[in-house]
Design an enzyme around this catalytic site. Sequence first.
Site, PDB file in Angstrom:
ATOM      1  CE1 TYR A 441       0.422   0.018   4.636  1.00  6.42           C
ATOM      2  CE2 TYR A 441      -1.867  -0.383   4.886  1.00  6.42           C
ATOM      3  CZ  TYR A 441      -0.821  -0.320   5.289  1.00  6.42           C
ATOM      4  OH  TYR A 441      -0.505  -0.299   6.629  1.00  6.42           O
ATOM      5  CD  GLU A 442      -0.448   5.295   1.603  1.00  4.78           C
ATOM      6  OE1 GLU A 442      -0.346   6.092   0.579  1.00  4.78           O
ATOM      7  OE2 GLU A 442      -1.378   5.320   2.464  1.00  4.78           O
ATOM      8  N   GLY A 443       1.638   2.545  -2.558  1.00  2.15           N
ATOM      9  CA  GLY A 443       2.509   2.404  -3.551  1.00  2.15           C
ATOM     10  C   GLY A 443       3.453   1.081  -3.623  1.00  2.15           C
TER      11      GLY A 443
END
Lengths: 597, 597
Positions: A441-443
């Site tokens: 998550y968050e890239g």
Amino acid sequence: MSTYKAPLDDLRFALFDVLGAEAHCAKLGFADVNRELADAVLEEAARFAETVLAPLNKIGDEIGCNFDKATGDVTPPPGFKQAFDTFVEGGWTGLTNAPEHGGQGMPALLGGVLTELVDSANLAWGNFPMLSHGAVKALETYGEAWQQDVFLKPLVSGQWTGTMCLTEPHCGTDLGLLKTRAEPQADGTYAVTGTKIFITAGEHDLVPNIIHLVLAKLPDAPAGAKGISLFVVPKFKVARDGSVGARNAVRCGAIEHKMGIHGSATCVMNFDGAEGYLLGEPHKGLQAMFVMMNSARLGVGVQGLGLSERAYQNALRYARERLQSRSLTGPKCPDKPADPLIVQPDVRRMLLSQKSLVEGGRLLSLHAYSLLDVAEHASDPAERERAHTLVSFLTPISKACLTEWSIENTYNALQCFGGHGYIHEHGMEQYARDARITTLYEGTTGIQALDLIGRKTAATQGAGLKLFLGEVEAFAKQHEGDAALAEFIAPLRSKCQEWGKLTIDTLTRAASNPDELGAASTDYLFYSGYVVLAYWWARSVAAVNATSKPQAFKDAKRDTARFYFARMLPRTLAHKAAIEAGASPLMALPDAGFGAE
Amino acid sequence: MSTYKAPLDDLRFALFDVLGAEAHCAKLGFADVNRELADAVLEEAARFAETVLAPLNKIGDEIGCNFDKATGDVTPPPGFKQAFDTFVEGGWTGLTNAPEHGGQGMPALLGGVLTELVDSANLAWGNFPMLSHGAVKALETYGEAWQQDVFLKPLVSGQWTGTMCLTEPHCGTDLGLLKTRAEPQADGTYAVTGTKIFITAGEHDLVPNIIHLVLAKLPDAPAGAKGISLFVVPKFKVARDGSVGARNAVRCGAIEHKMGIHGSATCVMNFDGAEGYLLGEPHKGLQAMFVMMNSARLGVGVQGLGLSERAYQNALRYARERLQSRSLTGPKCPDKPADPLIVQPDVRRMLLSQKSLVEGGRLLSLHAYSLLDVAEHASDPAERERAHTLVSFLTPISKACLTEWSIENTYNALQCFGGHGYIHEHGMEQYARDARITTLYEGTTGIQALDLIGRKTAATQGAGLKLFLGEVEAFAKQHEGDAALAEFIAPLRSKCQEWGKLTIDTLTRAASNPDELGAASTDYLFYSGYVVLAYWWARSVAAVNATSKPQAFKDAKRDTARFYFARMLPRTLAHKAAIEAGASPLMALPDAGFGAE
């Protein structure tokens, strides 16, 4: 049973002895933040993490969040709300926010410490307050006066929480594909319609209102990523005078069943003509989103660090307690039925990998947080700009390496337990499952790697790297005559030289074939991370030698640094070879050659 | 939704084109096992795995095993019993066992294939039949005539199943510490008392009787590992005439709550004066245990391979289906809203790592199984001995590398799914959780590493390594003039030379400091694994070039080999550096320096 004790000694060492937190705060105008106050914050945060959050970690995993299909309500695990109330009462949610919005005005550097303590103790719980930070940042940067007046104080105080609603079922990385629409209404608001998924803390009962920051497209939006706008969509409508009105047309449709972080509510959010307020300029939403995202990325890196720290503590305890077999060089505890695991070289290898990545990683992370302070508060604009460039460069390294290392660290920690690590009751397998989200998550790591080599290096002609290499060289020069440091500074310098050359060579190849960037990206990221950590280990030894710490503490830093240089840094050899192999070994095989369906 | 299709093309290539299975069977006297029969076995096993086992994999994870505290009964997930009955009816349990015990007399090589198919489809289910193999092997090797008469046929036919009861709460690796006692009784039986943990398939209702092979100590046992004996303890007592009697005093006390393999019953087994029969000589139980263990270790390696194969298939499908972003070199599917993930170099890197480790790993594993056949059936005793030495050497490599790679492969496969990989419904996170047991049971990776460098190398003056290097050199010589192979053979030869030198250097250091063995062990293991795989990739290219396979198949093998040599084999650089760093970076730090409690 898994335990947790805040690593205050090492945190103090990192903050005060390596990073010079006192001078940092004084210089940047955090007048009240002296050593005494910072110590008090550390101790109080540690107490909260150890006594309130840590005991809820396992039950959070076992019970998870409950979703009521009939009402769309989400109930976090037992105890989560009381802990959140305590956190809010303590003023922790606004620790680093501006006093004019009700924050405590502390440096981001201390915020990074708080995040580590919270995430070590209870990662899933930590997601509830964490997401507000991005919303606050976006509102501070782009909000109209009334939006700041109405939303900032309750978010900073923890009276409300925030979310980031980006992902949709068919698009995550590629937000240009998103389908959520926002229709302008006669009263100046927008009707937002669409489905967002993977919304952390999208729905819960910890606070009465939830402020969603939602990416959506206006009717006249250009196609792709340049046609995305950002909207504030509260769970309960909020008027311009701040009065809270009716329930908005946004509702949780489901929560995900995940591998880990069961205590964190991961929601499908359905917006059905929900009332929203445009934040910032039309079609400039992606830019605003990156403001939210960057601080969130550093935060996810700290999640990896926090899990690694806790897993290491437990692996160490087990390696000391568990009696099994004898040392290869003869019994070390002849009065006992067997020696503890920690006499075994291979167990020490697993422990030292963790220790060196945790303590080095802590500096990588806290340094990035300290740069956020400089970028915001330094009086000299050039210094602010410099810090901004450097932290932008270090953010993908910190996010991706700390999270990837958390996979390795929780793996090694579990492995120290043998088969017992696989059993739920010891808690080790939860850390491994929880850690697994952090590289996604968050890239994902792949996205961080492209960000590093593309936007942060190729697109800036290596501006961030040059600054970092300059810092290393200044340090190396400063300690040139120090015999105690020679064994670290020589290989560090040579790795830095190699890093520069690798960068130039890769960018040169990429000039004629952009796939070269993608082909090198992940190996380049790891390569960079290991060299950055070598710098922090060299700095740690330099710093500890300058203190009056007990000799055992000094020796431990030096020995761990030696381990790092001897057995971790050589991983750069493999990454370098992979980078230099270039794109062709990846691109030659036609799609069909990967296998039949 | 996770899918599975047996990789018959690659299995056939491995068996017939690389390993020469037809000549292998003919030479060793498996007269009936021709290409046609082997193909039929493959296809039938594939059908069973795809249609019966694979559909039960997810439900097995979700529902798991049920333990009835009142009765001590364990019920596997729904459908497991029916699948087991079908497996038994098909004669699969005894595929590789001797016809005189009711087996089908097929080569171990085909048994290895069956194991892969079963474990890809449903690892947890596969544990129920798997454990019988060790029991059969031990009974064949050490059983008295009546024991063989009474126990072998029902175990081979799958009418009963077997277990291996080794671990106790305070001892796993160090079995010398075990406390379970066996008291001789007047009737020649023994009363076995103690608690065993982590007993796979220790209790279940798939079959009416379960035959436990239990390590215990006789009253006059010498201390430590030299005082351990092996006993047969059936769930229902069995008389010398084969008649099944009363329930024995052995009972499941609990099942473990594990990170994965929820469908596999991991039992605490309480023996309360249970009737047992001594198997083999008194105090020689550990030796018998190793007979069980060695085949089980190869089997666990195959579990890692099976999970890797299935995870890869699903990652590949997703990378082809999922449209997200554009190729770095411009749109590849301009008619679609975005390009599939597989155009991205970094996604290809993740896919090719999996593909190269799976297809190469399959050969590493099947080669070891083929050596079991040679060791048992070759007419020349010297050839048998040679095969035994080589498979003993390759077993820890196969077990540890295939399982460690399954951690990496399931990691990469999940990572290809982005956030969706973390959600239960896609099935990817189950593979990662299931894979996590494989580096722990049947000896952790650390134990395999010590086995390789200690018992299998230092203690034999490198006998196994020399044989392996000889085989590589013979292959290299044979293809010396082959231009198509030069790019692989040159680096393979140089790595093999380096491997030999590293081994000698390490053993030399270890002669004066035994900790050097432990310090090098895990890196030496990986180093060895990567070189072994380089050999199999070179052999794959040589083999495929000699076939009339379609050009695309040939190209795929060559391109994957190139990827392996360019981007995987260089990992040996880091492992070499770590080995050469020696023990001192691991041993210097005093225990207290690792951190406070």
